[in-house]
Design a protein around this motif. Structure first.
Motif: not given
Length: 116
Positions: A30-36, A43-48
Motif C-alpha cells: 500500500g501507499n506510504k509517505n516518507v515518514s512511514e 537510515v536518514t530521511q535524506s537517504a530514503v
C-alpha cells in the motif's frame, strides 16, 4: 542507446539495491509517505528520499499529494523487463536441475542395486 534500453537499465539499477527493493516490497502493501518508509530503515530521511528519487526516475514509484503529505505508490510495470530477463534463464535452470535430478536418481538406483 535507445530509450527502451535506457529505461530497462534504470529499472535494473533501481532494483539492484537492497534498500530500494525493501521500499518496493513495502509499497506493494500500500501507499506510504516518507515518514512511514523511514520508520522501516535505520537510515536518514535524506537517504530514503535519495532512494525514492532513483525509484521515481526508473518509473517504479509514483507520487500523489494529499494536502501537505506526499504518498508513494508502487508502479510495477517497469519491473516487467526484469521478470522477462529472469524468465529467459528459467528454462536454463529448470533443464540443469532436471538433469541433476536424473543423475541423482541413477546414483541412488546404483547404490540400491537397481537399474540406472
Amino acid at each position: 542507446m535507445d530509450r527502451s534500453t535506457q529505461e530497462h537499465d534504470a529499472t535494473f539499477r533501481a532494483v539492484s539495491d537492497i534498500t530500494r527493493r525493501r521500499i518496493l516490497d513495502s509499497l506493494a502493501g500500500g501507499n506510504k509517505n516518507v515518514s512511514e518508509l523511514c520508520s522501516l530503515f535505520d537510515v536518514t530521511q535524506s537517504a530514503v528520499s535519495q532512494h525514492l528519487k532513483v525509484l521515481r526516475d526508473a518509473g517504479l514509484v509514483r507520487t500523489t499529494r494529499e494536502g501537505r503529505m506526499v504518498y508513494y505508490e508502487l508502479d510495477p510495470q517497469p519491473m516487467r523487463a526484469v521478470f522477462d530477463w529472469v524468465a529467459h534463464y528459467q528454462t536454463f535452470w529448470t533443464n540443469k536441475l532436471d538433469a541433476l535430478g536424473r543423475t541423482l536418481d541413477r546414483v541412488a538406483a546404483k547404490r540400491r542395486g537397481g537399474d540406472p
